[in-house]
Every structure is written in C-alpha cells, then in structure tokens.
Design an enzyme around this catalytic site. Structure first.
Site, PDB file in Angstrom:
ATOM      1  N   GLU A   3      -6.731   4.884   7.811  1.00 36.54           N
ATOM      2  CA  GLU A   3      -6.463   6.300   7.526  1.00 36.54           C
ATOM      3  C   GLU A   3      -7.670   6.951   6.850  1.00 36.54           C
ATOM      4  OE1 GLU A   3      -2.806   5.548   5.490  1.00 36.54           O
ATOM      5  OE2 GLU A   3      -1.881   4.995   7.395  1.00 36.54           O
ATOM      6  N   SER A  18       3.589  -2.190  10.202  1.00 37.90           N
ATOM      7  CA  SER A  18       5.047  -2.287  10.393  1.00 37.90           C
ATOM      8  C   SER A  18       5.630  -3.632   9.979  1.00 37.90           C
ATOM      9  CB  SER A  18       5.424  -1.935  11.841  1.00 37.90           C
ATOM     10  OG  SER A  18       5.044  -0.598  12.143  1.00 37.90           O
ATOM     11  N   GLU A  67      -5.245  -4.815  10.428  1.00 31.30           N
ATOM     12  CA  GLU A  67      -4.197  -3.813  10.651  1.00 31.30           C
ATOM     13  C   GLU A  67      -4.463  -3.075  11.965  1.00 31.30           C
ATOM     14  OE1 GLU A  67      -2.270  -2.569   6.682  1.00 31.30           O
ATOM     15  OE2 GLU A  67      -3.984  -1.277   7.001  1.00 31.30           O
ATOM     16  N   LYS A  93       0.156   4.237  -0.248  1.00 35.87           N
ATOM     17  CA  LYS A  93      -0.472   5.433   0.342  1.00 35.87           C
ATOM     18  C   LYS A  93      -0.245   6.636  -0.593  1.00 35.87           C
ATOM     19  CE  LYS A  93      -0.103   3.201   4.773  1.00 35.87           C
ATOM     20  NZ  LYS A  93      -0.012   3.297   6.216  1.00 35.87           N
ATOM     21  N   GLY A 141       2.779   2.222  10.814  1.00 37.99           N
ATOM     22  CA  GLY A 141       3.763   3.296  10.692  1.00 37.99           C
ATOM     23  C   GLY A 141       4.500   3.622  11.975  1.00 37.99           C
ATOM     24  N   ASN A 168       0.873  -1.168   0.000  1.00 35.49           N
ATOM     25  CA  ASN A 168       0.000   0.000   0.000  1.00 35.49           C
ATOM     26  C   ASN A 168       0.912   1.219   0.000  1.00 35.49           C
ATOM     27  OD1 ASN A 168      -1.771   2.075   0.458  1.00 35.49           O
ATOM     28  ND2 ASN A 168      -2.392   1.413   2.507  1.00 35.49           N
ATOM     29  N   HIS A 193      -9.513   1.476   4.784  1.00 40.53           N
ATOM     30  CA  HIS A 193      -8.231   1.618   5.499  1.00 40.53           C
ATOM     31  C   HIS A 193      -8.435   2.553   6.697  1.00 40.53           C
ATOM     32  CE1 HIS A 193      -4.101   2.617   6.457  1.00 40.53           C
ATOM     33  NE2 HIS A 193      -3.759   1.526   5.813  1.00 40.53           N
TER      34      HIS A 193
HETATM   35  P1  13P Z   1       3.164   0.390   7.600  1.00 38.81           P
HETATM   36  O1  13P Z   1       3.634  -0.920   6.992  1.00 38.81           O
HETATM   37  O2  13P Z   1       3.915   1.565   7.131  1.00 38.81           O
HETATM   38  O3  13P Z   1       3.062   0.267   9.089  1.00 38.81           O
HETATM   39  O4  13P Z   1       1.662   0.606   7.063  1.00 38.81           O
HETATM   40  C1  13P Z   1       0.743  -0.419   7.168  1.00 38.81           C
HETATM   41  C2  13P Z   1      -0.469  -0.052   6.408  1.00 38.81           C
HETATM   42  O5  13P Z   1      -1.215   0.824   6.790  1.00 38.81           O
HETATM   43  C3  13P Z   1      -0.721  -0.780   5.162  1.00 38.81           C
HETATM   44  O6  13P Z   1      -2.005  -0.537   4.689  1.00 38.81           O
END
Ligand code: 13P
Length: 248
Positions: free
Chosen positions: A96, A212, A166, A11, A172, A9, A94
């Site tokens: 976010e 992560s 997740e 982002k 992150g 992903n 997601h």
């Molecule tokens: P990270 O791998 O940067 O923690 O992000 C995970 C994520 O949100 C994947 O959709």
C-alpha cells in the site's frame, strides 16, 4: 528452529481509545511464548499501546518510518523516535505504501539500513500483482524486491530481518494464496536469501505470509516448511486474532 512470528498490521485503523480497547480485549490471550506476537499500530497509538502491553511478551511495531535521523521532513517519523518510544519492529515497503505513497525499492533499502542502525527489526514486504502472477514473473519480480531491499545489508544484520510475502491480489480480497502457492514463493525467497548470504543465514531469517489470513486458514499456512508466521491485516482488528496466534 525458527520461532514463528505473528504480526497484526492494523493499517489506518483504531483511534488511541479504540486501540486500548482492542488491546485490553486480546492481550492476555496473545501473551504467549510459543511465538512472537507483534501489534503494528498507527503512529499515534504506539505509545499508549506500548504502555498497555509492557508486562507481556507482546511487541509493538510501526508501519513505516523515514530514512533520516531528524530534520526538515514535515510529517515524517524517524527511527530514533520509534526506538526511544519502545518500538521493536517496523513494517517497510508494504504494497500500500508502494502503491499510494511512492515507496520504491531504493527508499525501502534506505529505510531498512536506517532501521537496523537504530536497532529496529524491519518487516520487509514483497509481493506480486495478479498481472505479474498471470505472466509468470512472480519469482523474478520478488527476487528483485528482496535483493534491492537487502542491498548492502550485512549477513549479521540480515539474520534478524523478517520478510513478509504478501501477494497484492490476496490483500483484503478474501482470496488467500493456497498453502502450496504461499510455500512455493516463500521457499524461493529463502533460496534468494541463500544466494545473497549463505544457507545458514537464510535458515535463520523468518518469512511470513500475508494476504487474507484468518483464523480458519492460518494453521495450515503456518505449518508449511518455509512459512514462519503471518502478517495479518483485517483479522488483526478483531478478537479472532487470538485464534490466529493460537493456531501456532
Ligand atoms: P489482509 O489480511 O486484510 O488481507 O491484509 C494483509 C496485509 O496487507 C497485511 O500487511
């Protein structure tokens, strides 16, 4: 036996030029048959990236879509546009998007149904906050997210859907869930899928872990019984994504 699925992903990262550079760098080594590999890229990168991976096994996914076919929805992208462009997967719900863009269980469910109508495979994200984990309501909360997202989705359609667990506190932050923590919740999700559908359907559905994931922890996480691969954020933007794919 479920085929593992590793999705990056990206982002809101990589301009079209940068996207092509990264794909050029990693595509040959990500062109494997042991697992499904998906690059979920920003809308503007979709078409160039699809063109770039066209002779490989790599699939391309979007990170969101709207739940209408077309119309006066300024700034939105429809499933029809994604499908015609050659997109195969779409990340929905997601954390976010839930946190910053008012995505709710209801809109996620609408999007899931619309994606299916157009033959796109949803990657539905669920996950608890640190506060919810500390209060001991993780499983209850995730059950609601899963059941709401799949409300009125038939078992035939559900079979192809991917669920991504997740935990928000792991995204992150560098604080990966332990193998046991991730497995425990993924197993609970599979139980919920059995209760909505049946064991056979639940056994076919793939559940990813995200939060992560890196080249060091991927192998052990993906070896857990109910973890069928990963949804990778930060580490999907670098060449180390190859090592995550190779960990399968
Ligand atoms: P990270 O791998 O940067 O923690 O992000 C995970 C994520 O949100 C994947 O959709």
């Amino acid at each position: 036996m479920r085929k593992k699925i590793i999705a990056g992903n990206w982002k809101m990262n990589k301009t079209p030029m940068e996207a092509l550079e990264l794909v050029e760098q990693i595509k040959d080594k990500c062109n494997v048959s042991e697992c499904d590999v998906v690059f979920c890229v920003p809308f503007i990168d979709l078409i160039p990236v699809i063109e770039k991976v066209k002779d490989t096994n790599i699939s391309v996914g979007a990170q969101n879509m709207y739940f209408e076919d077309n119309g006066a929805y300024t700034g939105e992208i429809s499933p029809k546009m994604l499908k015609e462009s050659g997109v195969k997967y779409v990340i929905l719900g997601h954390s976010e998007r839930r946190q910053y863009f008012c995505e709710t269980d209801e809109t996620v469910n609408k999007k899931v149904k619309k994606a299916i109508e157009y033959g796109l495979i949803p990657i539905i994200c669920v996950g608890e906050t640190l506060e919810q984990r500390e209060k001991g309501v993780t499983v209850d909360f995730i059950n609601v997210q899963v059941k709401s997202a799949l409300y009125n989705v038939s078992k035939e359609d559900a079979e192809n859907i991917v669920i991504a667990y997740e935990p928000i506190w792991a995204i992150g932050t560098g604080k990966t869930a332990t193998n046991a923590q991730a497995q425990e919740v993924c197993a609970e999700i599979r139980k919920t899928l059995s209760s909505i559908y049946d064991n056979e359907t639940a056994d076919k559905m793939r559940i990813q872990y995200g939060g992560s994931v890196n080249e060091k922890n991927a192998k052990d996480l993906f070896a857990m019984g109910d973890i069928d691969g990963g949804l990778v954020g930060g580490a999907s933007l670098k060449a180390e994504f190859i090592d995550i794919v190779k960990s399968i």
